[in-house]
Design an enzyme around this catalytic site. Structure first.
Site, PDB file in Angstrom:
ATOM      1  N   ARG A  11       0.824  -1.211   0.000  1.00  0.00           N
ATOM      2  CA  ARG A  11       0.000   0.000   0.000  1.00  0.00           C
ATOM      3  C   ARG A  11       0.857   1.259   0.000  1.00  0.00           C
ATOM      4  NH1 ARG A  11      -4.408  -1.813   4.641  1.00  0.00           N
ATOM      5  NH2 ARG A  11      -5.504  -3.401   3.407  1.00  0.00           N
ATOM      6  N   GLU A  66      -2.364  -5.584  20.180  1.00  0.00           N
ATOM      7  CA  GLU A  66      -2.450  -4.461  19.251  1.00  0.00           C
ATOM      8  C   GLU A  66      -2.975  -3.224  19.983  1.00  0.00           C
ATOM      9  OE1 GLU A  66      -1.466  -4.595  16.168  1.00  0.00           O
ATOM     10  OE2 GLU A  66      -1.200  -6.765  15.944  1.00  0.00           O
ATOM     11  N   LYS A  78     -10.200 -19.078  13.956  1.00  0.00           N
ATOM     12  CA  LYS A  78      -9.341 -20.266  13.960  1.00  0.00           C
ATOM     13  C   LYS A  78     -10.136 -21.514  14.326  1.00  0.00           C
ATOM     14  CE  LYS A  78      -5.338 -17.431  15.126  1.00  0.00           C
ATOM     15  NZ  LYS A  78      -4.412 -16.980  16.188  1.00  0.00           N
TER      16      LYS A  78
END
Length: 436
Positions: free
Chosen positions: A48, A192, A207
């Protein structure tokens, strides 16, 4: 014999994982070529932000036009590590249409719409490999898909999110509260800036959907997975688990029904005995416990995230896919022949740990026991402890009930009835007990 024409690889994404994939391809080029039977050539890297300096990658390979890269026609394998649903889904299906096989680490897309990807791969005779989508470097999906292909898997129980395991481990080992443990996880880079996907169970649920689909040969989507996060887990829950000889883990649990006619997939915090192998999984590590009919109990353990571990899984898939390209074959595709329905959480049968704040007076325990009996939930143990109220007086108590195995629907009905009792001041916590 070594084939002289290189196999061309397109890399979609060059963040923590993508850059590590490119680095390993360059530094271990000779070894990879020897294992595959042909050299690998990094033919393009879609990003990007093209102005960012990427050490070890030829700037001439950088492009912002990922669509043009996967449409080139001379690409043998596309490695997708950008994540998310779009544009990843379109890029992967476009890669198949133009003759490339795909290696992906995209758990969210596979859990949301894996059927579309598998159908496109089969239509065009190409591979879709995705070992890195679950549990990082741990060899897990391939053993489930290939090594246990002749067996019947009945249960998969695992810790598949390192961030939440680190938080719960810190709460258990240091007595920290949830917020304090999350702050430490963030400071160390395990969490995060926005930890929602981890702490609310979305990551683990994706998952779990992938694991259930492979283990039970049926399609399980993210929406089929019951999900609860760990934000409501308290230091009191951790202490109560310790008194029971347990610890608390955020578990992904995939089970085949006893009659074999349905499956369930769920993610939630649970107490597990300290004697269970998963109880000893510390820090940000992952581990998955598999119960198969013939093989028995198997456990897979290791680092579940991070650049190098995830890149290791990606490169393992890349080697396998490239070997298939040379041999003009494909590996195993989707196996969903059982078409088993996914049951709701209401039908799951397990044990429960329920903590109640009650009035400390005669007859309360009898009232509570009556509610459990009316909903066919059998009580295993009860622990009651009186405490002082805000004015330093008595009159309040903590009542902890551990049940025998019962359907989740029965437990929900029990809790709702308990909340209506005048003597119950509040339901402090509800936690399942697993792994016994």
């Amino acid at each position: 014999m070594m084939r002289t024409r290189p196999l061309k690889v397109a890399l979609l994404g060059c963040g923590v994982v993508g850059s590590e994939v490119a680095r390993i391809m360059a530094t271990h080029a000779d070894d990879l070529a020897a294992r595959i039977g042909a050299p690998l050539e990094l033919a393009g890297v879609a990003v990007r932000r093209p102005s960012k300096v990427r050490e070890g990658i030829d700037p001439a390979l950088i492009t912002t036009d990922a669509t043009a890269l996967v449409k080139r026609g001379d690409i043998d394998v596309v490695v997708e590590v950008i994540g998310g649903i779009e544009p990843a889904r379109t890029l992967i299906t476009t890669a198949f249409e133009h003759g490339a096989s795909v290696v992906s680490a995209n758990k969210a897309l596979l859990a949301e719409d894996g059927a579309t990807l598998f159908a496109a791969a089969e239509k065009h005779g190409r591979d879709l490999y995705y070992e890195a989508a679950v549990a990082g470097a741990i060899p897990l999906l391939r053993p489930l898909r290939e090594s246990l292909a002749g067996d019947k898997v009945n249960r998969v129980l695992g810790i598949v999110n390192g961030t939440t395991n680190f938080i719960l481990d810190r709460m258990d080992s240091s007595g920290a509260g949830y917020s304090e443990a999350l702050d430490e996880a963030t400071a160390l880079g395990y969490a995060e800036a926005d930890p929602t996907a981890d702490v609310e169970g979305f990551d683990a649920a994706a998952k779990a959907a992938i694991l259930a689909g492979i283990a039970f040969h049926t399609r399980v989507r993210l929406d089929d997975v019951h999900r609860e996060g760990l934000t409501e887990v308290t230091a009191a829950d951790i202490a109560s688990a310790r008194r029971m000889g347990c610890t608390v883990k955020l578990l992904a649990i995939c089970e085949r029904a006893a009659d074999g006619r349905s499956v369930t997939a769920r993610v939630h915090p649970a107490m597990i005995p300290l004697s269970h192998p998963l109880a000893s999984v510390r820090e940000a590590y992952n581990a998955v416990f598999v119960e198969a009919e013939a093989a028995g109990q198997l456990m897979f353990y290791g680092p579940g995230a991070g650049g190098p571990p995830t890149a290791s899984a990606v490169l393992g898939d890349l080697v396998a896919v490239c070997r298939n390209r040379i041999g003009e074959s494909t590996g195993p595709g989707e196996s969903a022949y059982t078409r088993l329905p996914v049951s709701s959480m209401a039908e799951v049968v397990t044990r429960y740990h329920i903590s109640l704040d009650v009035a400390d007076k005669p007859g309360v325990l009898a009232q509570v026991a009556t509610v459990f009996a009316e909903h066919d939930v059998s009580i295993d143990t009860v622990r009651q402890q009186g405490r002082l109220d805000s004015e330093g007086l008595g009159g309040e108590a903590s009542l902890v009930v551990v049940t025998h195995r019962a359907p989740d629907a029965a437990l929900s009905g029990t809790v709702e009835a308990l909340r209506k009792l005048d003597t119950v001041r509040g339901v402090a916590s509800i936690m399942r007990v697993e792994g016994e």
